[in-house]
Design a protein around this motif. Structure first.
Motif, PDB file in Angstrom:
ATOM      1  N   ALA A  99       9.544 -15.435  -4.698  1.00  0.00           N
ATOM      2  CA  ALA A  99      10.474 -14.895  -5.693  1.00  0.00           C
ATOM      3  C   ALA A  99      10.323 -16.141  -6.755  1.00  0.00           C
ATOM      4  N   THR A 100      10.317 -17.477  -6.247  1.00  0.00           N
ATOM      5  CA  THR A 100      10.247 -18.292  -7.199  1.00  0.00           C
ATOM      6  C   THR A 100       9.213 -18.338  -8.083  1.00  0.00           C
ATOM      7  N   TYR A 101       7.805 -18.176  -7.417  1.00  0.00           N
ATOM      8  CA  TYR A 101       6.463 -17.913  -8.059  1.00  0.00           C
ATOM      9  C   TYR A 101       6.590 -16.823  -9.082  1.00  0.00           C
ATOM     10  N   ALA A 102       7.312 -15.700  -8.890  1.00  0.00           N
ATOM     11  CA  ALA A 102       7.446 -14.541  -9.678  1.00  0.00           C
ATOM     12  C   ALA A 102       8.260 -15.115 -10.825  1.00  0.00           C
ATOM     13  N   LEU A 103       9.231 -15.944 -10.874  1.00  0.00           N
ATOM     14  CA  LEU A 103      10.044 -16.568 -11.773  1.00  0.00           C
ATOM     15  C   LEU A 103       9.210 -17.368 -12.576  1.00  0.00           C
ATOM     16  N   PHE A 104       8.438 -18.232 -11.810  1.00  0.00           N
ATOM     17  CA  PHE A 104       7.702 -19.098 -12.555  1.00  0.00           C
ATOM     18  C   PHE A 104       6.636 -18.237 -13.506  1.00  0.00           C
ATOM     19  N   GLY A 105       6.002 -17.393 -12.704  1.00  0.00           N
ATOM     20  CA  GLY A 105       4.873 -16.554 -13.481  1.00  0.00           C
ATOM     21  C   GLY A 105       5.494 -15.787 -14.702  1.00  0.00           C
ATOM     22  N   LEU A 106       6.561 -15.290 -14.698  1.00  0.00           N
ATOM     23  CA  LEU A 106       7.387 -14.679 -15.717  1.00  0.00           C
ATOM     24  C   LEU A 106       7.567 -15.566 -16.844  1.00  0.00           C
ATOM     25  N   LEU A 107       7.723 -16.937 -16.502  1.00  0.00           N
ATOM     26  CA  LEU A 107       8.274 -17.553 -17.513  1.00  0.00           C
ATOM     27  C   LEU A 107       6.823 -18.237 -18.436  1.00  0.00           C
ATOM     28  N   LEU A 108       5.881 -18.217 -17.296  1.00  0.00           N
ATOM     29  CA  LEU A 108       4.312 -18.579 -17.974  1.00  0.00           C
ATOM     30  C   LEU A 108       4.045 -17.474 -19.008  1.00  0.00           C
ATOM     31  N   LEU A 109       4.047 -16.181 -18.604  1.00  0.00           N
ATOM     32  CA  LEU A 109       3.743 -15.063 -19.369  1.00  0.00           C
ATOM     33  C   LEU A 109       4.628 -15.116 -20.702  1.00  0.00           C
ATOM     34  N   ALA A 148      -0.890  -7.191  -6.158  1.00  0.00           N
ATOM     35  CA  ALA A 148      -1.426  -5.878  -5.516  1.00  0.00           C
ATOM     36  C   ALA A 148      -1.936  -6.382  -4.236  1.00  0.00           C
ATOM     37  N   ILE A 149      -2.252  -7.439  -3.881  1.00  0.00           N
ATOM     38  CA  ILE A 149      -2.605  -7.721  -2.399  1.00  0.00           C
ATOM     39  C   ILE A 149      -1.433  -8.447  -1.779  1.00  0.00           C
ATOM     40  N   ILE A 150      -0.585  -8.637  -2.094  1.00  0.00           N
ATOM     41  CA  ILE A 150       0.708  -9.328  -1.386  1.00  0.00           C
ATOM     42  C   ILE A 150       1.648  -8.123  -1.282  1.00  0.00           C
ATOM     43  N   ALA A 151       1.742  -7.372  -2.075  1.00  0.00           N
ATOM     44  CA  ALA A 151       2.971  -6.247  -2.189  1.00  0.00           C
ATOM     45  C   ALA A 151       2.852  -5.386  -0.817  1.00  0.00           C
ATOM     46  N   PRO A 152       1.709  -4.868  -0.146  1.00  0.00           N
ATOM     47  CA  PRO A 152       1.768  -4.213   1.093  1.00  0.00           C
ATOM     48  C   PRO A 152       2.303  -4.873   2.348  1.00  0.00           C
ATOM     49  N   ARG A 153       2.136  -6.325   2.314  1.00  0.00           N
ATOM     50  CA  ARG A 153       2.364  -7.096   3.424  1.00  0.00           C
ATOM     51  C   ARG A 153       4.044  -7.829   3.110  1.00  0.00           C
ATOM     52  N   LEU A 154       4.846  -7.330   2.119  1.00  0.00           N
ATOM     53  CA  LEU A 154       5.802  -8.247   1.604  1.00  0.00           C
ATOM     54  C   LEU A 154       6.758  -8.196   2.837  1.00  0.00           C
ATOM     55  N   ARG A 155       6.896  -7.014   3.629  1.00  0.00           N
ATOM     56  CA  ARG A 155       7.907  -6.915   4.584  1.00  0.00           C
ATOM     57  C   ARG A 155       7.682  -7.842   5.715  1.00  0.00           C
ATOM     58  N   GLN A 156       6.557  -8.099   6.046  1.00  0.00           N
ATOM     59  CA  GLN A 156       6.232  -9.028   7.189  1.00  0.00           C
ATOM     60  C   GLN A 156       6.043 -10.490   6.930  1.00  0.00           C
ATOM     61  N   LEU A 157       6.451 -10.751   5.962  1.00  0.00           N
ATOM     62  CA  LEU A 157       6.641 -12.118   5.544  1.00  0.00           C
ATOM     63  C   LEU A 157       8.067 -12.860   5.765  1.00  0.00           C
ATOM     64  N   ASP A 158       8.155 -13.847   6.102  1.00  0.00           N
ATOM     65  CA  ASP A 158       9.347 -14.515   6.488  1.00  0.00           C
ATOM     66  C   ASP A 158      10.333 -14.913   5.321  1.00  0.00           C
ATOM     67  N   ARG A 159      11.695 -15.433   5.555  1.00  0.00           N
ATOM     68  CA  ARG A 159      12.368 -15.613   4.464  1.00  0.00           C
ATOM     69  C   ARG A 159      11.943 -16.772   3.505  1.00  0.00           C
ATOM     70  N   GLY A 160      11.274 -17.794   4.299  1.00  0.00           N
ATOM     71  CA  GLY A 160      10.985 -18.777   3.511  1.00  0.00           C
ATOM     72  C   GLY A 160       9.672 -18.450   2.577  1.00  0.00           C
ATOM     73  N   GLN A 161       8.982 -17.694   3.197  1.00  0.00           N
ATOM     74  CA  GLN A 161       7.641 -17.291   2.263  1.00  0.00           C
ATOM     75  C   GLN A 161       8.171 -16.050   1.130  1.00  0.00           C
ATOM     76  N   LYS A 162       9.192 -15.347   1.390  1.00  0.00           N
ATOM     77  CA  LYS A 162       9.561 -14.419   0.477  1.00  0.00           C
ATOM     78  C   LYS A 162      10.342 -15.383  -0.945  1.00  0.00           C
ATOM     79  N   ALA A 163      11.203 -16.401  -0.286  1.00  0.00           N
ATOM     80  CA  ALA A 163      11.822 -17.226  -1.385  1.00  0.00           C
ATOM     81  C   ALA A 163      10.557 -17.975  -2.245  1.00  0.00           C
ATOM     82  N   ILE A 164       9.621 -18.397  -1.674  1.00  0.00           N
ATOM     83  CA  ILE A 164       8.387 -18.789  -2.383  1.00  0.00           C
ATOM     84  C   ILE A 164       7.886 -17.919  -3.503  1.00  0.00           C
TER      85      ILE A 164
END
Length: 580
Positions: free
Chosen positions: A335-345, A317-333
């Motif tokens: 995305a992989t964190y979302a994958l890792f989080g889903l696997l943890l869940l 919820a904190i990060i989503a409103p500012r997602l478009r302002q992040l660069d490609r590298g941050q978005k890649a991080i």
């Protein structure tokens, strides 16, 4: 009683010894049918034996259950018993493998305790002793007996968990190494990344990115290594490994928070900082209290899981409103964190029994996220890009070398699993798989396929009169003769005992009988020697069946050739018989 777990070196030596020693043909048998349970703890007989391990004691109280975990109507119960009948089979060194148990357990066979994990007090209770995998040694006469499990748990779950299988000890060790190989490699990668990132954090002016990378990689590497089953071969200290796994697991949101808070300059930064500081406090309190013996380590996981779910949602919820302002590298991080989080869940859902048990590849998500962090760090520090590139190449080379070494080990284990160690011929497992393949080819292309079943006549006399080593000499000699006699395209296998099989492609029954008659003549003129004794001459009985002449399905050749073999033996032995 329980034998101490083997070290990794001892495990490899055991595998080599087991591969070079003749053993009965056996396969892995999951213990899936016949489970029963009953709540409570068993009273003791006069000799101290639990009464419930004796058949006929209040049998009506036992209830069927699909898998020995979390029986219905638990309420506040902390004691449960399970039992399962053990199947028949030919085994050399049988063991029961259990993926995990909640929380402490004793196993009984024929009224005798054969295994214990944890310590039971006078009330049948005990403290959490870790979540290792378990290996229960069975006696040779276990077939048909019931295996009993006495379990205590004050945890949210109670009972066995994951997998329960009957197998050979050597197969189990190979199974553990095979399923730990990828995690061991990924753990090594993460720990090496932690070392590299920590080194750069010491020499760079802006250290926070490399420091967060080092902390995350250290936490994931430690967690994966501690949770991999091979860790128990390195050191038989399950509670220590679980403490290390918990420390790594509880550190993950701290490392994520340290990385993310520097992406924002507004109030989001403060909120993210409060989240990772909350997790830092929980890490210190949980591990500290468990280490001092104030609480069981097992009780810290459900609380952390709930806390993690809430804070992952809050971070999104904190990060989503500012997602478009992040660069490609941050978005890649992210995305992989979302994958890792889903696997943890997903792993969390499996751990709490919300979904059926399976191995969740959490380590793959951890590796992807760690590599993504490295990528953004390289982009932030262009001055060190070339140096990091060389280090990353060296890392990839080491990963490839370790992977290749582990693959070679797995291939060696596969070779051992397809070879009969006494005769050097292919074994029954190889024969079964080859027959399925050749049967499909024969049906697809309309080719002939012939099976010869061969049995050494009066083989028992060699063992009885001269000893089993003399019998082994005969087996090895006949196997050598078979291998030399048949064509290179023909496949000779030892099915077990004194029985062999030869699979001939593009050959009919008449051609097979001609080769069998030549074989018999060759064996009739062969004499084997064992010490000062003369063994022989040797005769064999053979049964022959051919597709498509005797069967519409090539897989039916086993039964038909076996019937022909029986007819040959019934007809006086030392002869061949074609199925009719």
């Amino acid at each position: 009683m329980r034998r101490p777990p083997l070290s990794l070196c001892c495990a490899l030596l055991w595998l080599l010894s087991a591969a070079l020693t003749p053993q009965a043909q056996a396969s892995v048998k999951p213990l899936e049918a016949g489970w029963e349970y009953r709540w409570g703890d068993s009273p003791r007989l006069a000799d101290g034996t639990p009464a419930w391990t004796r058949p006929g004691t209040d049998e009506a109280a036992w209830q069927p259950i699909a898998f020995p975990s979390n029986p219905p109507d638990r309420r506040d119960r902390q004691h449960v018993w399970f039992r399962v009948p053990l199947p028949d089979g030919a085994w050399r060194d049988p063991v029961v493998y259990i993926y995990s148990v909640d929380l402490i357990v004793e196993a009984y066979l024929d009224g005798e305790r054969i295994y214990r994990h944890g310590t039971f007090d006078a009330e049948g209770k005990g403290r959490f002793a870790g979540w290792p995998w378990h290996m229960l040694e069975l006696p040779e006469d276990f077939a048909g007996q019931a295996l009993y499990f006495r379990i205590f748990s004050d945890y949210s779950d109670i009972g066995l968990w994951g997998e329960v299988k009957l197998m050979e000890r050597a197969e189990l060790l190979g199974y553990v190494i095979e399923h730990s190989a990828a995690d061991l490699v990924i753990s090594g990668v993460c720990l090496l990344l932690a070392l590299l990132a920590g080194s750069f954090a010491l020499i760079q002016a802006n250290r926070h990115s490399f420091a967060a990378t080092a902390l995350f990689s250290l936490a994931t590497g430690t967690m994966i290594l501690a949770e991999t089953q091979a860790s128990q071969l390195l050191l038989a200290a399950p509670l220590l490994w679980d403490t290390l796994a918990a420390a790594g697991y509880f550190t993950l949101p701290i490392a994520i928070g340290l990385l993310l808070e520097h992406w924002f300059e507004d109030t989001r930064r403060q909120l993210i900082r409060r989240i990772w500081q909350l997790h830092l406090g929980y890490l210190v309190l949980a591990i500290g209290a468990a280490s001092l013996g104030w609480i069981n380590l097992s009780s810290t996981f459900p609380v952390f899981d709930a806390l993690l779910v809430v804070n992952l949602t809050l971070l999104l919820a904190i990060i989503a409103p500012r997602l478009r302002q992040l660069d490609r590298g941050q978005k890649a991080i992210l995305a992989t964190y979302a994958l890792f989080g889903l696997l943890l869940l997903g792993d969390m859902a499996v751990a709490h029994g919300l979904v059926p048990w399976t191995r969740v590849p959490v380590s793959a998500g951890a590796l992807a996220f760690a590599l993504a962090i490295v990528g953004i760090s390289l982009a932030d520090y262009a001055r060190t890009q070339q140096a990091l590139k060389r280090l990353n190449q060296r890392l990839e080379q080491e990963v490839a070398e370790r992977t290749a070494q582990l693959q070679r080990l797995v291939k060696r284990l596969e070779v051992f699993s397809y070879t009969d160690t006494l005769t050097g011929l292919h074994n029954r497992r190889y024969f079964d798989e080859l027959l399925e393949h050749d049967a499909a080819q024969a049906k697809r292309h309309g080719r002939a396929l012939t099976l010869i079943m061969i049995d050494i006549d009066h083989f028992k006399h060699f063992n009885d009169d001269f000893g089993h080593e003399a019998g082994d000499t005969v087996l090895a000699g006949v196997a050598s003769c078979l291998a030399q006699h048949f064509r290179e395209a023909d496949v000779v296998c030892r099915l077990g005992g004194e029985e062999f099989a030869v699979l001939l492609s593009d050959a009919d029954a008449d051609a097979a009988r001609g080769r069998v008659d030549a074989l018999m003549a060759r064996l009739a003129g062969t004499v084997y020697h064992y010490r000062e004794a003369t063994l022989g001459p040797i005769s064999v009985s053979c049964g022959i069946a051919s597709y498509p002449f005797h069967a519409d399905d090539p897989l039916a050749l086993i039964g038909l050739a076996d019937k022909a073999l029986y007819a040959a033996k019934h007809g006086g032995r030392a002869r061949s018989h074609v199925y009719a």
